[in-house]
Scaffold this motif. Structure first.
Motif, PDB file in Angstrom:
ATOM      1  N   SER A 297       0.821  -1.214   0.000  1.00 46.83           N
ATOM      2  CA  SER A 297       0.000   0.000   0.000  1.00 46.83           C
ATOM      3  C   SER A 297       0.854   1.263   0.000  1.00 46.83           C
ATOM      4  O   SER A 297       0.512   2.253  -0.655  1.00 46.83           O
ATOM      5  CB  SER A 297      -0.926   0.002   1.226  1.00 46.83           C
ATOM      6  OG  SER A 297      -1.773  -1.121   1.212  1.00 46.83           O
ATOM      7  N   LEU A 298       1.977   1.236   0.730  1.00 51.08           N
ATOM      8  CA  LEU A 298       2.853   2.401   0.780  1.00 51.08           C
ATOM      9  C   LEU A 298       3.482   2.668  -0.583  1.00 51.08           C
ATOM     10  O   LEU A 298       3.566   3.822  -1.025  1.00 51.08           O
ATOM     11  CB  LEU A 298       3.946   2.184   1.830  1.00 51.08           C
ATOM     12  CG  LEU A 298       4.933   3.335   2.037  1.00 51.08           C
ATOM     13  CD1 LEU A 298       4.223   4.626   2.412  1.00 51.08           C
ATOM     14  CD2 LEU A 298       5.971   2.957   3.090  1.00 51.08           C
ATOM     15  N   ALA A 299       3.903   1.616  -1.260  1.00 53.16           N
ATOM     16  CA  ALA A 299       4.486   1.783  -2.596  1.00 53.16           C
ATOM     17  C   ALA A 299       3.489   2.431  -3.547  1.00 53.16           C
ATOM     18  O   ALA A 299       3.826   3.344  -4.310  1.00 53.16           O
ATOM     19  CB  ALA A 299       4.950   0.431  -3.138  1.00 53.16           C
ATOM     20  N   SER A 300       2.252   1.994  -3.483  1.00 48.66           N
ATOM     21  CA  SER A 300       1.225   2.572  -4.347  1.00 48.66           C
ATOM     22  C   SER A 300       0.987   4.033  -4.010  1.00 48.66           C
ATOM     23  O   SER A 300       0.868   4.884  -4.905  1.00 48.66           O
ATOM     24  CB  SER A 300      -0.076   1.779  -4.215  1.00 48.66           C
ATOM     25  OG  SER A 300      -1.068   2.292  -5.071  1.00 48.66           O
ATOM     26  N   ALA A 301       0.932   4.356  -2.706  1.00 44.32           N
ATOM     27  CA  ALA A 301       0.699   5.738  -2.292  1.00 44.32           C
ATOM     28  C   ALA A 301       1.801   6.678  -2.763  1.00 44.32           C
ATOM     29  O   ALA A 301       1.560   7.854  -3.035  1.00 44.32           O
ATOM     30  CB  ALA A 301       0.582   5.809  -0.762  1.00 44.32           C
ATOM     31  N   LEU A 302       3.017   6.136  -2.892  1.00 41.65           N
ATOM     32  CA  LEU A 302       4.176   6.953  -3.290  1.00 41.65           C
ATOM     33  C   LEU A 302       4.462   6.873  -4.789  1.00 41.65           C
ATOM     34  O   LEU A 302       5.462   7.411  -5.259  1.00 41.65           O
ATOM     35  CB  LEU A 302       5.415   6.499  -2.507  1.00 41.65           C
ATOM     36  CG  LEU A 302       5.364   6.759  -0.994  1.00 41.65           C
ATOM     37  CD1 LEU A 302       6.501   6.014  -0.297  1.00 41.65           C
ATOM     38  CD2 LEU A 302       5.433   8.250  -0.698  1.00 41.65           C
ATOM     39  N   ASN A 303       3.591   6.176  -5.524  1.00 44.63           N
ATOM     40  CA  ASN A 303       3.764   5.995  -6.963  1.00 44.63           C
ATOM     41  C   ASN A 303       5.080   5.287  -7.273  1.00 44.63           C
ATOM     42  O   ASN A 303       5.840   5.678  -8.151  1.00 44.63           O
ATOM     43  CB  ASN A 303       3.700   7.338  -7.703  1.00 44.63           C
ATOM     44  CG  ASN A 303       3.470   7.165  -9.197  1.00 44.63           C
ATOM     45  OD1 ASN A 303       2.956   6.133  -9.645  1.00 44.63           O
ATOM     46  ND2 ASN A 303       3.872   8.167  -9.980  1.00 44.63           N
ATOM     47  N   LEU A 304       5.352   4.226  -6.512  1.00 46.01           N
ATOM     48  CA  LEU A 304       6.489   3.341  -6.758  1.00 46.01           C
ATOM     49  C   LEU A 304       5.955   2.026  -7.326  1.00 46.01           C
ATOM     50  O   LEU A 304       4.813   1.647  -7.075  1.00 46.01           O
ATOM     51  CB  LEU A 304       7.250   3.063  -5.459  1.00 46.01           C
ATOM     52  CG  LEU A 304       7.710   4.277  -4.653  1.00 46.01           C
ATOM     53  CD1 LEU A 304       8.383   3.830  -3.355  1.00 46.01           C
ATOM     54  CD2 LEU A 304       8.653   5.145  -5.467  1.00 46.01           C
ATOM     55  N   THR A 305       6.772   1.336  -8.080  1.00 45.48           N
ATOM     56  CA  THR A 305       6.365   0.058  -8.660  1.00 45.48           C
ATOM     57  C   THR A 305       6.726  -1.057  -7.683  1.00 45.48           C
ATOM     58  O   THR A 305       7.886  -1.193  -7.293  1.00 45.48           O
ATOM     59  CB  THR A 305       7.054  -0.183 -10.012  1.00 45.48           C
ATOM     60  OG1 THR A 305       6.761   0.916 -10.888  1.00 45.48           O
ATOM     61  CG2 THR A 305       6.548  -1.462 -10.651  1.00 45.48           C
ATOM     62  N   TYR A 306       5.721  -1.824  -7.307  1.00 42.32           N
ATOM     63  CA  TYR A 306       5.882  -2.835  -6.256  1.00 42.32           C
ATOM     64  C   TYR A 306       6.004  -4.236  -6.852  1.00 42.32           C
ATOM     65  O   TYR A 306       5.218  -4.633  -7.711  1.00 42.32           O
ATOM     66  CB  TYR A 306       4.682  -2.779  -5.313  1.00 42.32           C
ATOM     67  CG  TYR A 306       4.651  -3.849  -4.238  1.00 42.32           C
ATOM     68  CD1 TYR A 306       5.310  -3.663  -3.029  1.00 42.32           C
ATOM     69  CD2 TYR A 306       3.944  -5.037  -4.438  1.00 42.32           C
ATOM     70  CE1 TYR A 306       5.262  -4.633  -2.034  1.00 42.32           C
ATOM     71  CE2 TYR A 306       3.890  -6.015  -3.450  1.00 42.32           C
ATOM     72  CZ  TYR A 306       4.557  -5.807  -2.254  1.00 42.32           C
ATOM     73  OH  TYR A 306       4.513  -6.779  -1.285  1.00 42.32           O
ATOM     74  N   TYR A 307       7.000  -4.981  -6.356  1.00 39.87           N
ATOM     75  CA  TYR A 307       7.195  -6.397  -6.678  1.00 39.87           C
ATOM     76  C   TYR A 307       7.177  -7.179  -5.371  1.00 39.87           C
ATOM     77  O   TYR A 307       7.469  -6.626  -4.305  1.00 39.87           O
ATOM     78  CB  TYR A 307       8.536  -6.631  -7.377  1.00 39.87           C
ATOM     79  CG  TYR A 307       8.652  -6.019  -8.752  1.00 39.87           C
ATOM     80  CD1 TYR A 307       8.554  -6.803  -9.903  1.00 39.87           C
ATOM     81  CD2 TYR A 307       8.863  -4.653  -8.907  1.00 39.87           C
ATOM     82  CE1 TYR A 307       8.669  -6.235 -11.168  1.00 39.87           C
ATOM     83  CE2 TYR A 307       8.963  -4.076 -10.165  1.00 39.87           C
ATOM     84  CZ  TYR A 307       8.868  -4.876 -11.289  1.00 39.87           C
ATOM     85  OH  TYR A 307       8.970  -4.307 -12.544  1.00 39.87           O
ATOM     86  N   TYR A 308       6.865  -8.442  -5.451  1.00 44.72           N
ATOM     87  CA  TYR A 308       6.845  -9.279  -4.255  1.00 44.72           C
ATOM     88  C   TYR A 308       7.434 -10.631  -4.574  1.00 44.72           C
ATOM     89  O   TYR A 308       7.471 -11.073  -5.731  1.00 44.72           O
ATOM     90  CB  TYR A 308       5.408  -9.452  -3.740  1.00 44.72           C
ATOM     91  CG  TYR A 308       4.540 -10.307  -4.646  1.00 44.72           C
ATOM     92  CD1 TYR A 308       4.319 -11.658  -4.384  1.00 44.72           C
ATOM     93  CD2 TYR A 308       3.975  -9.767  -5.804  1.00 44.72           C
ATOM     94  CE1 TYR A 308       3.539 -12.438  -5.228  1.00 44.72           C
ATOM     95  CE2 TYR A 308       3.204 -10.540  -6.660  1.00 44.72           C
ATOM     96  CZ  TYR A 308       2.986 -11.875  -6.374  1.00 44.72           C
ATOM     97  OH  TYR A 308       2.233 -12.649  -7.220  1.00 44.72           O
ATOM     98  N   GLN A 309       7.921 -11.320  -3.539  1.00 39.12           N
ATOM     99  CA  GLN A 309       8.280 -12.727  -3.658  1.00 39.12           C
ATOM    100  C   GLN A 309       7.918 -13.419  -2.363  1.00 39.12           C
ATOM    101  O   GLN A 309       8.428 -13.072  -1.297  1.00 39.12           O
ATOM    102  CB  GLN A 309       9.769 -12.930  -3.961  1.00 39.12           C
ATOM    103  CG  GLN A 309      10.104 -14.416  -4.093  1.00 39.12           C
ATOM    104  CD  GLN A 309      11.484 -14.673  -4.652  1.00 39.12           C
ATOM    105  OE1 GLN A 309      11.977 -13.908  -5.484  1.00 39.12           O
ATOM    106  NE2 GLN A 309      12.118 -15.746  -4.204  1.00 39.12           N
TER     107      GLN A 309
END
Length: 343
Positions: A297-309
């Motif tokens: 959620s923080l990445a989205s709020a800051l307009n960053l591209t989020y990846y996960y593993q």
């Protein structure tokens, strides 16, 4: 205690960007967080109250619920054991208008301080210079960290409360949480980022544009195959750092120049707050965890591209504090995807 409630923000809606590497089978872990609505937020003006070092406010012996991290915490302050112990707390008189904008979880550097407390302070920043700010004193390291954070504000007097101290306050202002923890008002978070990035106070520190924040020195949420993971990331040009080795403003400078960030679920990921827009963040997190989405959620709020593993837990433990074993072959594929999409 006279309570006056004033609205500071209207209710709001967020639509979050889903992970860049999302696969269909993992959609249930994120879909429930994609579209969210949050209620309006308020500030409370109180008179003749007491405040203890973790930010909990009392009217006589009654807890003022909005001062708690969660309403369920109220029970422990109603127990006779706490009430008896509090009789021996040192009383500290704090005159004039006083602001409290922290809670029981805001006592360490990182996520809850940066993402819960600072947004509350930012929401009433125009009142800080004419008020006394009440904050917790935990230890010297946290004390310096907090003082560094406050440099982005125009503050008046600051009083630090130690454990077993109780402030006696005639006029108290409490801005409530702007959203439940792990959720954010995008405009506030972006404004905070701009405030930090505008000035690194002479602590210029650059370690490249690819940063891996290791939790090797932490008590929890470590990578059990740390050396393998470090080796993979080093091959792709990542610099391994331990965030606790740097001052706040050195951290800001490091992340100000970073375009790629990798770390386990944990407080280190909150430093994405200092990264430029469109930067890329990879969170290594445990399998079957659909609740700990604060960094997504923080990445989205800051307009960053989020990846996960998603990664395995080597033993049975809670998702919150678990160690992880990372599949390094999958990690290579994720890193390659993360780097290639930036070209």
């Amino acid at each position: 205690m006279i309570v006056k409630q004033e609205k500071i923000f209207d209710s709001f809606f967020v639509k979050r960007a889903l992970p860049a590497n999302l696969v269909d089978e993992d959609l249930p872990y994120f879909q429930h967080e994609e579209n969210r609505c949050f209620k309006s937020s308020h500030q409370y003006c109180l008179t003749a109250v007491k405040v203890i070092s973790n930010g909990v406010v009392f009217n006589g012996r009654t807890v003022f619920t909005p001062s708690l991290y969660h309403s369920s915490f109220k029970e422990k302050y109603n127990k006779l054991r706490f009430k008896f112990k509090s009789l021996f707390f040192k009383r500290v008189v704090v005159k004039g208008k006083v602001i409290v904008a922290y809670n029981e979880y805001s006592n360490t550097p990182g996520f809850h301080w940066l993402c819960d407390t600072l947004p509350r302070l930012f929401s009433i920043k125009n009142q800080l210079s004419s008020s006394t700010l009440l904050l917790p004193y935990v230890n010297d390291r946290f004390h310096e960290y907090v003082k560094d954070c406050l440099k982005i504000f125009d503050t008046g007097a600051v009083v630090f409360l130690k454990d077993r101290e109780m402030a006696l306050v005639d006029q108290l202002l409490i801005p409530e949480m702007l959203a439940p923890t792990g959720n954010y008002r995008e405009d506030i978070m972006k404004s905070l980022r701009s405030a930090f990035r505008a000035n690194t106070l002479g602590n210029r520190k650059e370690l490249g544009d690819k940063i891996y924040i290791s939790r090797e020195k932490s008590k929890h949420r470590k990578t059990v195959n740390e050396q393998e993971v470090s080796g993979v990331l080093e091959k792709y040009g990542f610099t391994k750092i331990y965030l606790e080795d740097y001052s706040l403003w050195e951290q800001v400078s490091i992340m100000k120049h970073a375009k790629f960030l990798v770390s386990n679920h944990g407080g280190g990921l909150s430093s994405m707050l200092f990264m430029p827009e469109q930067a890329r963040v990879l969170e290594i997190r445990s399998f079957n965890d659909a609740s700990n989405n604060c960094y997504f959620s923080l990445a989205s709020a800051l307009n960053l591209t989020y990846y996960y593993q998603f990664s395995e837990k080597p033993s049975e433990s809670s998702n919150r504090n678990t160690n992880l074993r990372v599949d390094t072959k999958r990690l290579q594929l994720t890193i390659e995807s993360m780097l290639n999409k930036s070209k």
